[in-house]
Design a protein around this motif. Structure first.
Motif, short mmCIF file in Angstrom:
data_model
loop_
_atom_site.label_atom_id
_atom_site.label_comp_id
_atom_site.label_asym_id
_atom_site.label_seq_id
_atom_site.Cartn_x
_atom_site.Cartn_y
_atom_site.Cartn_z
N GLY A 473 0.79 -1.23 0.00
CA GLY A 473 0.00 0.00 0.00
C GLY A 473 0.82 1.27 0.00
N ASP A 474 2.01 1.23 -0.64
CA ASP A 474 2.93 2.37 -0.72
C ASP A 474 3.31 2.90 0.67
OD1 ASP A 474 4.66 4.07 -1.97
OD2 ASP A 474 3.16 5.61 -2.38
N LEU A 475 3.58 1.99 1.57
CA LEU A 475 4.14 2.42 2.86
C LEU A 475 5.50 3.08 2.67
CD1 LEU A 475 3.17 -0.47 5.30
CD2 LEU A 475 2.61 1.94 5.57
N THR A 476 6.16 2.80 1.57
CA THR A 476 7.45 3.45 1.30
C THR A 476 7.31 4.95 1.32
OG1 THR A 476 8.28 1.58 0.01
CG2 THR A 476 9.30 3.73 -0.39
N GLY A 482 5.04 11.04 4.83
CA GLY A 482 3.95 11.17 5.80
C GLY A 482 2.56 10.98 5.23
N TYR A 483 2.44 10.65 3.97
CA TYR A 483 1.13 10.36 3.39
C TYR A 483 1.31 9.46 2.18
CZ TYR A 483 2.29 14.04 -0.03
OH TYR A 483 2.91 14.80 -1.00
N VAL A 484 0.21 8.90 1.69
CA VAL A 484 0.23 8.03 0.52
C VAL A 484 -0.17 8.86 -0.69
CG1 VAL A 484 -0.74 5.96 -0.56
CG2 VAL A 484 -0.34 6.02 1.93
N PRO A 485 0.74 9.13 -1.60
CA PRO A 485 0.42 9.98 -2.75
C PRO A 485 -0.52 9.29 -3.73
CG PRO A 485 2.65 9.14 -2.94
CD PRO A 485 2.15 8.71 -1.60
N ILE A 486 -1.55 10.02 -4.13
CA ILE A 486 -2.59 9.44 -4.95
C ILE A 486 -2.11 9.12 -6.36
CG2 ILE A 486 -3.50 11.65 -5.77
CD1 ILE A 486 -5.56 8.52 -4.74
N ASP A 487 -1.07 9.77 -6.82
CA ASP A 487 -0.55 9.47 -8.16
C ASP A 487 0.28 8.19 -8.18
OD1 ASP A 487 1.08 11.13 -6.54
OD2 ASP A 487 2.40 11.57 -8.22
N LYS A 488 0.57 7.63 -7.00
CA LYS A 488 1.30 6.37 -6.93
C LYS A 488 0.46 5.22 -6.39
CE LYS A 488 5.98 8.23 -6.38
NZ LYS A 488 7.22 8.15 -5.57
N GLU A 489 -0.59 5.53 -5.67
CA GLU A 489 -1.38 4.49 -5.01
C GLU A 489 -2.83 4.97 -4.90
OE1 GLU A 489 -1.79 0.77 -2.80
OE2 GLU A 489 -0.17 1.59 -4.05
N PRO A 490 -3.80 4.16 -5.34
CA PRO A 490 -5.20 4.59 -5.22
C PRO A 490 -5.62 4.67 -3.76
CG PRO A 490 -5.07 2.29 -5.91
CD PRO A 490 -3.67 2.83 -5.97
N GLY A 492 -5.49 7.05 -1.62
CA GLY A 492 -4.43 7.59 -0.78
C GLY A 492 -4.91 8.30 0.47
N ALA A 493 -6.04 9.00 0.39
CA ALA A 493 -6.55 9.71 1.57
C ALA A 493 -6.94 8.71 2.65
CB ALA A 493 -7.73 10.59 1.19
N SER A 494 -7.70 7.70 2.27
CA SER A 494 -8.14 6.70 3.24
C SER A 494 -6.95 5.94 3.82
CB SER A 494 -9.12 5.72 2.59
OG SER A 494 -10.32 6.37 2.23
N LYS A 495 -6.01 5.56 2.98
CA LYS A 495 -4.87 4.79 3.47
C LYS A 495 -4.04 5.59 4.46
CE LYS A 495 -4.74 1.66 -0.44
NZ LYS A 495 -4.17 1.25 -1.72
N THR A 496 -3.84 6.86 4.17
CA THR A 496 -3.08 7.70 5.11
C THR A 496 -3.78 7.75 6.46
OG1 THR A 496 -2.20 9.04 3.30
CG2 THR A 496 -2.14 9.99 5.51
N LEU A 497 -5.08 7.97 6.45
CA LEU A 497 -5.83 8.07 7.70
C LEU A 497 -5.81 6.76 8.48
CD1 LEU A 497 -8.88 10.10 6.33
CD2 LEU A 497 -7.17 10.94 7.97
N GLU A 498 -6.00 5.66 7.79
CA GLU A 498 -6.06 4.38 8.49
C GLU A 498 -4.68 3.92 8.96
OE1 GLU A 498 -8.69 1.41 7.03
OE2 GLU A 498 -10.07 2.87 6.16
N TYR A 499 -3.65 4.18 8.16
CA TYR A 499 -2.30 3.86 8.62
C TYR A 499 -1.98 4.63 9.90
CZ TYR A 499 -1.31 2.03 3.85
OH TYR A 499 -1.32 1.35 2.66
N ALA A 500 -2.38 5.91 9.95
CA ALA A 500 -2.07 6.74 11.11
C ALA A 500 -2.74 6.18 12.38
CB ALA A 500 -2.51 8.17 10.87
N TYR A 501 -3.99 5.72 12.24
CA TYR A 501 -4.64 5.11 13.40
C TYR A 501 -3.93 3.82 13.80
CZ TYR A 501 -7.57 2.08 16.08
OH TYR A 501 -7.99 1.19 17.03
N ASP A 502 -3.61 2.98 12.83
CA ASP A 502 -2.93 1.72 13.14
C ASP A 502 -1.59 1.99 13.83
OD1 ASP A 502 -5.00 0.28 12.02
OD2 ASP A 502 -4.00 -0.05 10.11
N ARG A 543 -3.38 13.72 -1.57
CA ARG A 543 -2.36 14.61 -2.13
C ARG A 543 -1.55 13.84 -3.17
NH1 ARG A 543 -1.13 18.51 2.86
NH2 ARG A 543 -0.33 19.91 1.27
N THR A 544 -0.93 14.59 -4.05
CA THR A 544 -0.02 14.01 -5.03
C THR A 544 1.40 14.03 -4.47
OG1 THR A 544 0.44 16.11 -6.13
CG2 THR A 544 -1.49 14.87 -6.89
N SER A 545 2.30 13.42 -5.22
CA SER A 545 3.70 13.37 -4.77
C SER A 545 4.31 14.75 -4.61
CB SER A 545 4.54 12.57 -5.78
OG SER A 545 4.06 11.25 -5.87
#
Length: 765
Positions: A473-476, A482-490, A492-502, A543-545
């Motif tokens: 999930g583009d954890l790299t 500090g976030y998952v860029p939408i131009d690299k991973e679909p 991205g907003a949800s993944k950033t939020l959920e990763y932060a909680y985890d 966000r984008t890269s």
């Protein structure tokens, strides 16, 4: 205690349908009045988006023996994710594996159909009677109680009864006198089917009449193999094994036998077997075991759990297992309330499921055979759903089971080719469905709730691995910027939020274990939600890269693979359970925060906007109770000093999203998450942020409920003046002492005691 809704409805159905004409031994004794199991109605959720199944199983059992009304092409299969739709007119057979409430699906393994008279080898068209082996049925002949299902197959005049143990499905078929009795086994169809899904199958009839085999499919978990063994109470008079595959580029050389009736074994992609028993004067009993490992283990499972031919005894054993499981909560209320409450608790205890043979063997995510040492291996992990309430509820009610669950997660991580904890796994195999690394909060919440019996250091190591494996999930990029860029991973907003909680949940466990450096690292990462907060639009955005917010932006837009996971900006902008005060601050303070939640609920929304996102349902404004991201939102008013608004919204949700009907669940039950939300809410509190050791208090919907906690203590919720005219909390006490804030510490629950509510007609002044 009065006769339950379920028992009364079944009695009425018997009288209306004239089932007295059925053989006496085909009747079933309902659960004792007043027992928890007597209040369960497995039909709830079978006729709408709930995706539950009505068949026979035991708590967390490997077998889910249930009727299938259709196994359609996966492009049109969403409504049949559990194999059964209440409005369908026919049953095509009974298979041994099902998910409860999944939004995607598979399984439907080892489908059998009893047949009286002529045998047809195709299921046929449900709209064309007698065009195939499927049969019409009427709901008035159905009986559903925990561990038991029965129905009359009208086209054959066969009474079918099902029960289950942990690894064995038990069948009893009563055939009409004078008609030849057959059992058809079809290894071709599957839930979420498509041409070519079966990669290979094998079928064998032993000298003693035992039937066994395996099937490998390319479904949700590609390359999954399930094996089975089947015995009959009567000797076969004849058996016929078919390989119905016609388009084969290379067939090789045939084995012994020139005709299907000559074959003792078959291999291929489209196998069927027809087993003949002549004209029977007694019911035919069938016992079927399954194994995710091997045919040999399936036989051993059958030998271990399939002793004797006493169907009624097995039914009573299954019922006893359910009564014991459901007795962890004693709830008092109206018959309707008891039915809804205990049905929800029943659904909570259907998953995860045992995925280990009697000898301890299980299949890991590496597709290899492993042995569980000192624990039972469980799978069927819809992590994106169950970490929110289902697993936190089981952690306090059944810490013994939670310990097995967590050891199973650790075993999966240690045998994973990637070294990752399960994301969405079943029968030991990973599907990579949904997002986040939510096994982390499942483990952290259980550990902080006092669950032990597992290696915490090994668990933490696996949690860190899952949170730092860059290709997932583009954890790299997440770890770098500090976030998952939408131009690299679909998404991205949800993944950033959920990763932060985890990350926050991981930090909580690390700090409790004294791993300060680990805790600091992940506490810092838990603040990454701020990276996707847009102060201009006041929404969480991808966000984008380059750092720019993704455009064009429409808060209402929702699509699979967009900026959000099964949701839109309205639904995901509340997902900061680890730092709600911070979210209140960026939204401008308490008044603006509560006004924004009001807007979420009160906006008039056309449900058609989500016609292409079938998982979004149960709308109240933008709030979507039929899917999980919003499940905590009604409780957020508590944090802004407006608990009466939480109470209002909870009343609204409970009245509109849950009902005593086949379509009584507004969305997929999602392996018990929808039901767990109901249970917590009915008792008056909810884990907004699992692993926080804190519950937000709402309002009770039952007058009394006692939780018999796994640590031996009892925690009781009581309510005075509880009725529709008094929906607000006027006063709360904990063990007789006033509660001044709408929050409850987990340790106060685990210590035992009483949370008492006094209800009133209006919000507090």
């Amino acid at each position: 205690m009065s006769l339950s809704i379920l028992a009364r409805s079944l009695l009425a159905a018997t009288l209306l349908s004239g089932t007295a004409s059925l053989p006496v031994h085909a009747q079933t004794t309902p659960p004792p009045q007043g027992s928890p199991a007597s209040a369960v109605d497995p039909r709830i959720g079978t006729g709408g988006a709930g995706h539950t199944y009505p068949g026979a199983t035991v708590p967390f059992g490997m077998i889910q023996l249930s009727p299938d009304t259709a196994m359609t092409d996966f492009h049109h299969a969403y409504a049949w994710a559990a194999g059964y739709q209440y409005d369908d007119p026919t049953i095509m057979g009974f298979s041994h594996t099902h998910f409860s409430g999944a939004g995607h699906s598979d399984l439907g393994d080892v489908l059998v159909m009893p047949i009286a008279g002529d045998v047809r080898l195709e299921p046929g068209d449900a709209a064309v009677p007698e065009s195939g082996y499927r049969s019409r049925f009427r709901h008035t002949t159905e009986v559903e109680t925990p561990g038991y299902y029965a129905v009359t197959l009208d086209d054959y005049k066969i009474r079918a009864e099902l029960s289950a143990s942990r690894r064995v499905g038990w069948h009893r078929y009563t055939f009409p006198k004078g008609k030849p009795a057959h059992l058809l086994l079809d290894l071709r169809p599957s839930i979420y089917d498509y041409p070519g899904k079966v990669l290979w199958a094998r079928l064998h009839v032993a000298a003693d009449g035992m039937v066994s085999g395996c099937r490998t499919t390319r479904g949700w978990a590609p390359g999954r193999t399930l094996c089975f063994a089947m015995r009959f109470s009567k000797p076969m008079t004849e058996r016929t094994l078919y390989n119905r595959e016609t388009k084969v580029a290379y067939r090789g050389f045939g084995g012994p036998g020139n005709h299907p009736v000559d074959h003792e074994a078959q291999n291929g992609r489209e196998l069927e077997g027809v087993f003949d028993f002549g004209r029977l004067k007694e019911p035919l009993l069938v016992k079927t075991s399954i194994s995710p490992v091997s045919e040999e283990n399936a036989v051993a499972n059958l030998d271990s759990e399939g002793q004797g031919w006493d169907f009624d005894a097995q039914q009573n054993t299954a019922l006893g297992a359910w009564n014991k499981a459901l007795s962890v909560i004693d709830m008092q209320g109206t018959p309707d309330q008891r039915t809804q409450f205990y049905t929800a608790l029943y659904h909570v205890m259907l998953a995860p499921t045992l995925s280990m043979d009697a000898n301890g063997d299980f299949t890991g995510p590496d597709y290899q055979r492993h042995r569980a040492d000192g624990f039972e291996f469980y799978s069927t992990w819809s992590m994106w759903d169950v970490y929110r309430a289902q697993q936190p509820l089981l952690a306090i009610l059944r810490p013994d089971m939670s310990s097995h669950f967590i050891r199973s997660l650790i075993a999966s991580q240690q045998t994973s080719p990637f070294g990752l904890l399960p994301v969405w796994a079943y029968q030991g195999l990973e599907t990579w469905c949904m997002i986040g690394y939510h096994a982390v909060p499942v483990i952290a919440d259980a550990y902080l709730a006092g669950v032990r019996g597992f290696d915490a250091d090994a668990a933490l190591k696996g949690m860190i691995r899952s949170a730092t494996y860059g290709p997932y999930g583009d954890l790299t990029d997440y770890m770098k910027i500090g976030y998952v860029p939408i131009d690299k991973e679909p998404e991205g907003a949800s993944k950033t939020l959920e990763y932060a909680y985890d990350d926050w949940a991981l930090a909580r466990m690390a700090r409790a274990m004294g791993k300060t450096d680990v805790a600091r690292t992940f506490e810092k990462r838990s603040d990454n939600w701020r990276k996707v907060w847009d102060p201009e639009t006041r929404f969480m955005r991808a966000r984008t890269s380059s750092g720019a917010f993704h455009t064009p932006f429409t808060p209402a837009a929702a699509a699979y693979g967009s900026d959000y996971t099964e949701g839109n900006a309205w639904q995901y902008s509340w997902y900061v359970p680890q730092n709600i005060p911070g979210l209140i601050k960026v939204l401008g303070g308490r008044e603006k925060f509560t006004a924004r939640i009001d807007e979420l609920f009160d906006t008039k929304v056309d449900p058609a906007i989500f016609k292409n996102v079938e998982d979004i349902s149960g709308l109240i404004g933008w709030y979507a109770h039929g899917n999980e991201p919003d499940h905590h939102v009604a409780y957020l008013y508590d944090y802004a000093g407006a608990p009466w608004k939480t109470q209002q919204r909870l009343t609204q949700i409970m009245q509109t999203q849950y009902a005593l009907r086949p379509d009584g669940l507004a969305g997929n039950d999602d392996l018990g998450q929808m039901s767990a939300w109901y249970l917590f809410t009915a008792m008056g509190f909810y884990p907004v942020a699992p692993a926080s050791q804190e519950y937000a208090i709402g309002r009770p919907f039952v007058s009394r409920a006692t939780m018999h906690l796994g640590n031996g203590h009892d925690f009781t919720v009581t309510a005075d003046n509880l009725d529709d005219a008094h929906p607000y909390v006027g006063k709360m006490t904990l063990n007789g002492q006033p509660l001044s804030t709408p929050f409850l510490h987990q340790q106060d629950v685990l210590a035992g005691g009483e949370l008492h509510f006094v209800m009133q007609a209006q919000p507090p002044a």
